[in-house]
Design a protein around this motif. Structure first.
Motif, PDB file in Angstrom:
ATOM      1  N   SER A  27       0.828  -1.214   0.000  1.00 24.00           N
ATOM      2  CA  SER A  27       0.000   0.000   0.000  1.00 24.00           C
ATOM      3  C   SER A  27       0.861   1.262   0.000  1.00 24.00           C
ATOM      4  N   HIS A  28       2.182   1.077  -0.081  1.00 23.89           N
ATOM      5  CA  HIS A  28       3.134   2.201  -0.151  1.00 23.89           C
ATOM      6  C   HIS A  28       3.068   3.082   1.099  1.00 23.89           C
ATOM      7  N   LEU A  29       2.731   2.477   2.227  1.00 26.23           N
ATOM      8  CA  LEU A  29       2.572   3.213   3.478  1.00 26.23           C
ATOM      9  C   LEU A  29       3.599   2.747   4.500  1.00 26.23           C
ATOM     10  N   SER A 117       4.434   7.474  -3.801  1.00 24.44           N
ATOM     11  CA  SER A 117       3.745   7.340  -5.074  1.00 24.44           C
ATOM     12  C   SER A 117       4.719   7.750  -6.178  1.00 24.44           C
ATOM     13  N   GLY A 118       5.250   6.772  -6.888  1.00 21.41           N
ATOM     14  CA  GLY A 118       6.249   7.071  -7.909  1.00 21.41           C
ATOM     15  C   GLY A 118       7.484   7.684  -7.279  1.00 21.41           C
ATOM     16  N   ASN A 119       7.842   8.867  -7.738  1.00 23.64           N
ATOM     17  CA  ASN A 119       9.005   9.581  -7.198  1.00 23.64           C
ATOM     18  C   ASN A 119       8.621  10.583  -6.120  1.00 23.64           C
ATOM     19  N   THR A 120       7.379  10.535  -5.668  1.00 19.57           N
ATOM     20  CA  THR A 120       6.890  11.504  -4.686  1.00 19.57           C
ATOM     21  C   THR A 120       6.579  10.820  -3.364  1.00 19.57           C
ATOM     22  N   VAL A 121       6.970  11.480  -2.288  1.00 23.26           N
ATOM     23  CA  VAL A 121       6.659  10.987  -0.949  1.00 23.26           C
ATOM     24  C   VAL A 121       5.838  12.053  -0.236  1.00 23.26           C
TER      25      VAL A 121
END
Length: 176
Positions: A27-29, A117-121
């Motif tokens: 979940s990228h968390l 998310s991709g290259n963004t945090v």
């Protein structure tokens, strides 16, 4: 590339470990919650916060018609809105739990969380748990402590030499 793992340690001052963490690459968390020592049930607060963060982030990824209890902030990305809402929901859950059970009265936790998310945090925090970026062997602090000494330092009331020895160095101004 993100490398993430979690480990907690009770430290030297407390007998009970009040930390909870979440490493959820699916979940990228990623999150760390540190129960407020010296208060009731910090370990319960940190666990509730991590569970609530995970639940909302997973649900908001899967359900496009999910309810946004505080609306969406047009100045923030979708991911930042998800994280902001998840932290606010965690705050509500901890508060409601503390309010409904006398044994949990006064509990609280710090939180620092990130959604990638991709290259963004997108990063959100409350309290003095910190997020750092490690790049090329260098460490850069990305969050600011929500603490009395940090605010006093920012306003010029204290200088950096005073912070480590100040009697209010453990007083946080925001928490879940």
């Amino acid at each position: 590339m993100i490398e993430a793992f979690g480990r907690t340690d009770v430290g030297r001052r407390r007998k009970l470990n009040e930390d909870s963490f979440l490493v959820a690459p699916e979940s990228h968390l990623y999150a760390v919650c540190d129960g407020m020592g010296g208060h009731n049930a910090g370990e319960v607060a940190s666990r509730i916060a991590v569970e609530t963060l995970a639940s909302f982030v997973e649900k908001s990824a899967a359900e496009k018609d999910i309810t946004w209890p505080w609306g969406l902030d047009a100045d923030l990305s979708f991911e930042a809105n998800r994280l902001k809402t998840a932290i606010r929901l965690a705050n509500s859950q901890v508060y409601q739990s503390a309010d409904s059970d006398e044994e949990l009265t006064g509990m609280g936790t710090t939180v620092v969380a990130a959604i990638v998310s991709g290259n963004t945090v997108s990063i959100g925090s409350a309290g003095d748990s910190r997020c750092y970026l490690v790049r090329d062997g260098q460490l850069q602090q990305l969050t600011q402590d929500d603490s009395w000494v940090s605010a006093a330092l920012g306003e010029g009331i204290l200088n950096s030499d005073d912070v480590e020895r100040h009697p209010l160095r453990n007083v946080i101004t925001k928490a879940v």
